[in-house]
Design a protein around this motif. Structure first.
Motif, PDB file in Angstrom:
ATOM      1  N   ASP A  11       0.817  -1.209   0.000  1.00 29.12           N
ATOM      2  CA  ASP A  11       0.000   0.000   0.000  1.00 29.12           C
ATOM      3  C   ASP A  11       0.849   1.256   0.000  1.00 29.12           C
ATOM      4  OD1 ASP A  11      -2.111  -1.685   0.045  1.00 29.12           O
ATOM      5  OD2 ASP A  11      -2.698  -1.312   2.131  1.00 29.12           O
ATOM      6  N   THR A  12       2.118   1.145   0.445  1.00 37.17           N
ATOM      7  CA  THR A  12       3.027   2.286   0.361  1.00 37.17           C
ATOM      8  C   THR A  12       3.414   2.554  -1.081  1.00 37.17           C
ATOM      9  OG1 THR A  12       3.898   1.804   2.560  1.00 37.17           O
ATOM     10  CG2 THR A  12       5.251   3.197   1.140  1.00 37.17           C
ATOM     11  N   ALA A  13       3.602   1.492  -1.852  1.00 39.14           N
ATOM     12  CA  ALA A  13       4.024   1.645  -3.243  1.00 39.14           C
ATOM     13  C   ALA A  13       2.852   1.904  -4.177  1.00 39.14           C
ATOM     14  CB  ALA A  13       4.785   0.390  -3.690  1.00 39.14           C
ATOM     15  N   PHE A  14       1.667   1.377  -3.841  1.00 38.66           N
ATOM     16  CA  PHE A  14       0.501   1.494  -4.710  1.00 38.66           C
ATOM     17  C   PHE A  14      -0.679   2.020  -3.894  1.00 38.66           C
ATOM     18  CE2 PHE A  14       3.087  -2.169  -6.002  1.00 38.66           C
ATOM     19  CZ  PHE A  14       3.447  -1.787  -7.286  1.00 38.66           C
ATOM     20  N   GLU A  15      -1.759   2.323  -4.590  1.00 32.54           N
ATOM     21  CA  GLU A  15      -2.981   2.722  -3.890  1.00 32.54           C
ATOM     22  C   GLU A  15      -3.496   1.563  -3.048  1.00 32.54           C
ATOM     23  OE1 GLU A  15      -4.447   5.492  -3.538  1.00 32.54           O
ATOM     24  OE2 GLU A  15      -3.816   6.792  -5.176  1.00 32.54           O
ATOM     25  N   ASP A  16      -3.905   1.858  -1.804  1.00 32.86           N
ATOM     26  CA  ASP A  16      -4.477   0.804  -0.988  1.00 32.86           C
ATOM     27  C   ASP A  16      -5.836   0.410  -1.573  1.00 32.86           C
ATOM     28  OD1 ASP A  16      -6.831   2.068   0.816  1.00 32.86           O
ATOM     29  OD2 ASP A  16      -5.269   3.559   0.497  1.00 32.86           O
ATOM     30  N   TRP A  18      -8.855   0.139  -0.380  1.00 37.59           N
ATOM     31  CA  TRP A  18     -10.007   0.967  -0.045  1.00 37.59           C
ATOM     32  C   TRP A  18     -10.013   2.249  -0.882  1.00 37.59           C
ATOM     33  CZ3 TRP A  18     -14.236  -0.444   2.304  1.00 37.59           C
ATOM     34  CH2 TRP A  18     -14.209  -1.515   3.201  1.00 37.59           C
ATOM     35  N   SER A  19      -8.848   2.881  -1.047  1.00 40.52           N
ATOM     36  CA  SER A  19      -8.769   4.091  -1.873  1.00 40.52           C
ATOM     37  C   SER A  19      -9.191   3.792  -3.303  1.00 40.52           C
ATOM     38  CB  SER A  19      -7.344   4.665  -1.858  1.00 40.52           C
ATOM     39  OG  SER A  19      -7.008   5.170  -0.592  1.00 40.52           O
ATOM     40  N   SER A  20      -8.663   2.707  -3.850  1.00 35.97           N
ATOM     41  CA  SER A  20      -8.996   2.350  -5.235  1.00 35.97           C
ATOM     42  C   SER A  20     -10.487   2.084  -5.380  1.00 35.97           C
ATOM     43  CB  SER A  20      -8.195   1.109  -5.663  1.00 35.97           C
ATOM     44  OG  SER A  20      -6.816   1.376  -5.662  1.00 35.97           O
ATOM     45  N   PHE A  21     -11.060   1.369  -4.413  1.00 32.75           N
ATOM     46  CA  PHE A  21     -12.488   1.047  -4.482  1.00 32.75           C
ATOM     47  C   PHE A  21     -13.329   2.323  -4.455  1.00 32.75           C
ATOM     48  CE2 PHE A  21     -16.477   0.362  -2.173  1.00 32.75           C
ATOM     49  CZ  PHE A  21     -17.096  -0.537  -3.022  1.00 32.75           C
ATOM     50  N   PHE A  22     -13.054   3.207  -3.497  1.00 32.51           N
ATOM     51  CA  PHE A  22     -13.865   4.416  -3.386  1.00 32.51           C
ATOM     52  C   PHE A  22     -13.661   5.350  -4.576  1.00 32.51           C
ATOM     53  CE2 PHE A  22     -14.248   3.455   1.248  1.00 32.51           C
ATOM     54  CZ  PHE A  22     -15.635   3.454   1.290  1.00 32.51           C
ATOM     55  N   MET A  23     -12.451   5.396  -5.121  1.00 32.99           N
ATOM     56  CA  MET A  23     -12.231   6.224  -6.309  1.00 32.99           C
ATOM     57  C   MET A  23     -13.044   5.696  -7.483  1.00 32.99           C
ATOM     58  SD  MET A  23      -8.265   7.541  -6.255  1.00 32.99           S
ATOM     59  CE  MET A  23      -7.495   5.951  -6.039  1.00 32.99           C
ATOM     60  N   ASP A  24     -13.111   4.372  -7.626  1.00 33.22           N
ATOM     61  CA  ASP A  24     -13.912   3.784  -8.709  1.00 33.22           C
ATOM     62  C   ASP A  24     -15.393   4.109  -8.541  1.00 33.22           C
ATOM     63  OD1 ASP A  24     -11.653   2.696  -9.846  1.00 33.22           O
ATOM     64  OD2 ASP A  24     -11.928   0.710  -8.967  1.00 33.22           O
ATOM     65  N   VAL A  25     -15.878   4.074  -7.289  1.00 31.60           N
ATOM     66  CA  VAL A  25     -17.301   4.291  -7.030  1.00 31.60           C
ATOM     67  C   VAL A  25     -17.671   5.770  -7.134  1.00 31.60           C
ATOM     68  CG1 VAL A  25     -19.092   4.156  -5.251  1.00 31.60           C
ATOM     69  CG2 VAL A  25     -17.548   2.220  -5.625  1.00 31.60           C
ATOM     70  N   LEU A  42      -5.476   2.074  10.631  1.00 32.63           N
ATOM     71  CA  LEU A  42      -6.309   3.273  10.524  1.00 32.63           C
ATOM     72  C   LEU A  42      -6.101   3.925   9.166  1.00 32.63           C
ATOM     73  CD1 LEU A  42      -5.919   5.072  13.977  1.00 32.63           C
ATOM     74  CD2 LEU A  42      -8.025   4.136  13.021  1.00 32.63           C
ATOM     75  N   LEU A  43      -7.186   4.235   8.487  1.00 33.70           N
ATOM     76  CA  LEU A  43      -7.109   4.918   7.196  1.00 33.70           C
ATOM     77  C   LEU A  43      -8.153   6.017   7.170  1.00 33.70           C
ATOM     78  CD1 LEU A  43      -6.089   5.079   4.208  1.00 33.70           C
ATOM     79  CD2 LEU A  43      -7.925   3.470   3.636  1.00 33.70           C
ATOM     80  N   LEU A  44      -7.742   7.207   6.746  1.00 30.97           N
ATOM     81  CA  LEU A  44      -8.654   8.338   6.617  1.00 30.97           C
ATOM     82  C   LEU A  44      -8.563   8.861   5.189  1.00 30.97           C
ATOM     83  CD1 LEU A  44     -10.586  10.464   7.770  1.00 30.97           C
ATOM     84  CD2 LEU A  44      -8.594  11.707   8.635  1.00 30.97           C
ATOM     85  N   LEU A  45      -9.696   8.917   4.490  1.00 28.35           N
ATOM     86  CA  LEU A  45      -9.761   9.375   3.103  1.00 28.35           C
ATOM     87  C   LEU A  45     -10.703  10.565   3.011  1.00 28.35           C
ATOM     88  CD1 LEU A  45     -10.323   5.889   1.410  1.00 28.35           C
ATOM     89  CD2 LEU A  45      -8.186   7.162   1.433  1.00 28.35           C
ATOM     90  N   ILE A  46     -10.345  11.551   2.204  1.00 31.13           N
ATOM     91  CA  ILE A  46     -11.234  12.690   1.957  1.00 31.13           C
ATOM     92  C   ILE A  46     -11.443  12.813   0.453  1.00 31.13           C
ATOM     93  CG2 ILE A  46     -11.506  15.190   2.092  1.00 31.13           C
ATOM     94  CD1 ILE A  46     -10.104  15.201   4.695  1.00 31.13           C
ATOM     95  N   PHE A  47     -12.706  12.870   0.056  1.00 27.51           N
ATOM     96  CA  PHE A  47     -13.098  13.098  -1.328  1.00 27.51           C
ATOM     97  C   PHE A  47     -13.922  14.374  -1.391  1.00 27.51           C
ATOM     98  CE2 PHE A  47     -12.144   8.652  -1.209  1.00 27.51           C
ATOM     99  CZ  PHE A  47     -11.739   8.302  -2.485  1.00 27.51           C
ATOM    100  N   ALA A  48     -13.867  15.061  -2.527  1.00 24.41           N
ATOM    101  CA  ALA A  48     -14.690  16.259  -2.721  1.00 24.41           C
ATOM    102  C   ALA A  48     -15.069  16.363  -4.187  1.00 24.41           C
ATOM    103  CB  ALA A  48     -13.930  17.516  -2.288  1.00 24.41           C
ATOM    104  N   LYS A  49     -16.215  16.952  -4.451  1.00 26.94           N
ATOM    105  CA  LYS A  49     -16.568  17.249  -5.839  1.00 26.94           C
ATOM    106  C   LYS A  49     -15.569  18.259  -6.398  1.00 26.94           C
ATOM    107  CE  LYS A  49     -21.312  15.776  -6.114  1.00 26.94           C
ATOM    108  NZ  LYS A  49     -22.640  16.027  -6.692  1.00 26.94           N
ATOM    109  N   TYR A  50     -15.185  18.077  -7.648  1.00 28.35           N
ATOM    110  CA  TYR A  50     -14.034  18.809  -8.164  1.00 28.35           C
ATOM    111  C   TYR A  50     -14.228  20.326  -8.155  1.00 28.35           C
ATOM    112  CZ  TYR A  50     -16.420  19.062 -12.743  1.00 28.35           C
ATOM    113  OH  TYR A  50     -17.304  19.314 -13.766  1.00 28.35           O
TER     114      TYR A  50
END
Length: 395
Positions: A11-16, A18-25, A42-50
Motif C-alpha cells: 500500500d506504500t508503493a501502490f494505492e491501498d 479501499w482508496s482504489s475502491f472508493f475512487m472507482d465508485v 487506521l485509514l482516513l480518506l477525503i473526497f470532494a466534488k471537483y
C-alpha cells in the motif's frame, strides 16, 4: 485494513484497496480524492466534488500513535487538517484501547490525540479554535454494570434508553466539560460490536463479549466568544452543521463490527469566494500538438517554479490522473496585465467525445487553486481548409 507487513509495503508503493475502491465508485459522481493518511489499521480518506477543489487547502496530515507507550500505531489517531472556503476544519479517525475496565485509558488517549494535533505555523489557530472538528472511529467505549443477558434482551426488544445511561462515552460527557462540547446523534441503532464474523449474531465465542456502541461519530463546532453586556455583538460568520442521518449497516458482515455512517448538511457563508487562479483554454480547442492556456492570478497569490497545470478527463479519480501537464514557469509564452499564457502538449490525446478540465496546482499550498469549466477537444478534422488555405471552423 490488512495490517500485515506485505500489505503495508504494497500500500506504500501502490494505492491501498479501499482508496482504489472508493475512487472507482465516487469518480463517476464527480468526486476526486483530495487527501489520505494511514497508520497501520487506521485509514482516513477525503473526497470532494471537483468544483470545490480551489477552495480546499490541505494544511497537514498527521499520525499520532498511542499504543506501546506512544511508539506503536495499533492504537491512536490520524488527522487531516484543511481550510474549506476559508474555515479551519480538522478530521480525526481514531482507535482507542479496548475492554470495559480500560475506560480511563481510553479517555487519556483521547486527550493525548487532541493535544498532539496543534499545527506549528504561527497564523494557524489551536485545534480547539478550529471551526469544525469531525472525530470518529472505533472508540471502544463499553456499557457498564448491566450483565450480558440484560443487554442482549434490551437490544432484542429495542429498549436502548437504559443502555444509553450506562454507555461509557455518555457518562464521560456528563463529567468532562471539554468532551461535552463534542456532539453526537442519537443512538437509535443496535450496538455495533461484537459480532461473529460473516453473521449478524452477537459474539458466541467462549468470551461472549457484551455488545457495545464502540463505533462513534462526533463533531464539535467552534466556541463563539461571549460578548460583554454593553458591547454590541458582532455576527459570527455563518457556519452551521446539521445532522441528517446517523445509522449502522447491519447487513455488512466482513468484520466483528458493523459499519456506522453519518450524513451532514453544512451551511456556510464563504470567507473565500474567488479562486486564486482563473483558467481558460483558448477556443477553438483542437487536437493539434499544443493547446494554448490563458490564466490570471489574484494579487496575493505567490507562485512557485514548481507550479503546474494538468489536463484531465471529466471523471478523474485523483490529482495524479492527468493526461498531460505543463510546468507553468518553464513554458510561459506571454504575460501582460495579469493575464498569463502557456502551451500544453496534447498530441498524444486520441479523438474522443469526452470532456476535459484544467487544474492549476500550487506547490506552495500543496493544493489545486484553479479549475477551468469543462470543455471538449475537437478532432483534427474539425478544421477544414478554406479558399485562402486558412483554417476555418467546420460546422
Amino acid at each position: 485494513m490488512n495490517c500485515g507487513i506485505m500489505s503495508l509495503l504494497s500500500d506504500t508503493a501502490f494505492e491501498d484497496p479501499w482508496s482504489s475502491f472508493f475512487m472507482d465508485v465516487l469518480s463517476p459522481l464527480s468526486f476526486v480524492k483530495v487527501s489520505s493518511v494511514r497508520m497501520q489499521g487506521l485509514l482516513l480518506l477525503i473526497f470532494a466534488k471537483y468544483q470545490h477543489l480551489p477552495f480546499i487547502q490541505i494544511l497537514s496530515t498527521k499520525s499520532t500513535p498511542t499504543g506501546l507507550f506512544g511508539y506503536w500505531g495499533n492504537k491512536g489517531g490520524v488527522k487531516i487538517f484543511l481550510k474549506f472556503y476559508g474555515y479551519y476544519v480538522s478530521i480525526v479517525n481514531c482507535h482507542l484501547p479496548p475492554h470495559v475496565a480500560n475506560n480511563d485509558q481510553r479517555l487519556e488517549h483521547f486527550d493525548r490525540i487532541l493535544e498532539m494535533q496543534n499545527f506549528e505555523a504561527q497564523d494557524v489557530p489551536n485545534i480547539l479554535d478550529h471551526d469544525l472538528i469531525l472525530w470518529f472511529g472505533d472508540m471502544n467505549f463499553r456499557i457498564e454494570d448491566f450483565g450480558l443477558h440484560f443487554v442482549r434482551e434490551s437490544i432484542k426488544n429495542r429498549c436502548y434508553s437504559d443502555l444509553w445511561e450506562k454507555d461509557q462515552l455518555s457518562i464521560a460527557k456528563r463529567h468532562d466539560p471539554l468532551l461535552r462540547e463534542f456532539q453526537e446523534g442519537p443512538l437509535l441503532f443496535p450496538p455495533t460490536y461484537k459480532f461473529d464474523k460473516n453473521s449478524s449474531n452477537y459474539d458466541t465465542s467462549e468470551k461472549k463479549r457484551k455488545p457495545a456502541w464502540t463505533d462513534r461519530i462526533l463533531w464539535r463546532l467552534k466556541r463563539q466568544p461571549q460578548a460583554a453586556i454593553h458591547t454590541p455583538t458582532l455576527s459570527a460568520p455563518h457556519f452551521t452543521l446539521f445532522l441528517r442521518s446517523y445509522v449502522s449497516h447491519m447487513l455488512y458482515s466482513v468484520s466483528d463490527h458493523k459499519p456506522v455512517t453519518s450524513t451532514f448538511d453544512l451551511e456556510l457563508k464563504p470567507l473565500v469566494s474567488a479562486p486564486l487562479i482563473t483558467l481558460l483554454p483558448e477556443s477553438p480547442c483542437t487536437a493539434e500538438s499544443d493547446m494554448l492556456i490563458s490564466y490570471s492570478l489574484t494579487a496575493d497569490f505567490l507562485s512557485s517554479p514548481w507550479d503546474w497545470i494538468g489536463l484531465y478527463k471529466v471523471g478523474l479519480r485523483h490529482i495524479n490522473d492527468y493526461v498531460s501537464y505543463v510546468w507553468v514557469r518553464d513554458n510561459q509564452v506571454s504575460f501582460s496585465d495579469g493575464l498569463n499564457q502557456v502551451y500544453i502538449d496534447i498530441s498524444d490525446i486520441r479523438e474522443t467525445e469526452d470532456q476535459f478540465l484544467l487544474f492549476y496546482y500550487s506547490n506552495n499550498l500543496h493544493s489545486v487553486v484553479g479549475i477551468s469549466t469543462p470543455f471538449k477537444i475537437q478532432p483534427r478534422s474539425f478544421l477544414a481548409e478554406g479558399p485562402l488555405d486558412e483554417a476555418q471552423p467546420q460546422i
